[in-house]
Scaffold this active site. Sequence first.
Site, PDB file in Angstrom:
ATOM      1  N   HIS A 187       0.849  -1.200   0.000  1.00 18.74           N
ATOM      2  CA  HIS A 187       0.000   0.000   0.000  1.00 18.74           C
ATOM      3  C   HIS A 187       0.879   1.242   0.000  1.00 18.74           C
ATOM      4  O   HIS A 187       1.918   1.280   0.650  1.00 18.74           O
ATOM      5  CB  HIS A 187      -0.926   0.009   1.222  1.00 18.74           C
ATOM      6  CG  HIS A 187      -2.182  -0.745   0.995  1.00 18.74           C
ATOM      7  ND1 HIS A 187      -3.359  -0.146   0.619  1.00 18.74           N
ATOM      8  CD2 HIS A 187      -2.438  -2.062   1.055  1.00 18.74           C
ATOM      9  CE1 HIS A 187      -4.287  -1.061   0.466  1.00 18.74           C
ATOM     10  NE2 HIS A 187      -3.754  -2.231   0.717  1.00 18.74           N
ATOM     11  N   SER A 239      -6.367   4.250  -5.986  1.00 17.53           N
ATOM     12  CA  SER A 239      -5.820   4.943  -4.807  1.00 17.53           C
ATOM     13  C   SER A 239      -5.860   6.456  -4.981  1.00 17.53           C
ATOM     14  O   SER A 239      -6.177   7.188  -4.046  1.00 17.53           O
ATOM     15  CB  SER A 239      -4.386   4.495  -4.525  1.00 17.53           C
ATOM     16  OG  SER A 239      -4.381   3.211  -3.956  1.00 17.53           O
TER      17      SER A 239
END
Length: 174
Positions: free
Chosen positions: A67, A84
């Site tokens: 991430h 994202s």
Amino acid sequence: MDIGSVNYLPYEDFVDVFGNVVEKCPLITAAVWSRRPFSSLADLEASINDFIDALPESGKEGILRVHPDLTGRDLQSGTLTRESREEQVQAGLDTLTTAEVSRMARLNTEYKDHFGFPFVICARMNNKATILRQLEERLRNERTIERACAIDEVKKICHLRLQGLVVPETSNKL
């Protein structure tokens, strides 16, 4: 696309469509493809969650390590995944003041140094103030509790991303 169409996707197409519902982890969707047919969107989501839950702790940390840092270099350089980027923008992370950017960077560094993986939160379910507060508060967690909390956030992100890809079932009941 409805769940029936999902069930008929060839392997490569399935991975192309669902490969980023768990950030940068197409192997997860590749693995759950063999669990078809899915009876519903909830069944597909449960299959992904079951796969994640069955991973050893090191595998779960691997999911977290890919991430991006919130408002980190990926956002600044434009290299975030489309999903994202949209999620961070929706949460207002692209409108942080200079002081907030500095605070976020400091807290992200502390968090990553403390836990060994980046802070993960479902940005679409939060705003920038809540994200900053959660980042500060979750720094106090014990490692195993924080890993579980971060995996729960991954599942929330996955849930919302799946909802954007699969048309929910409609009831024919009157």
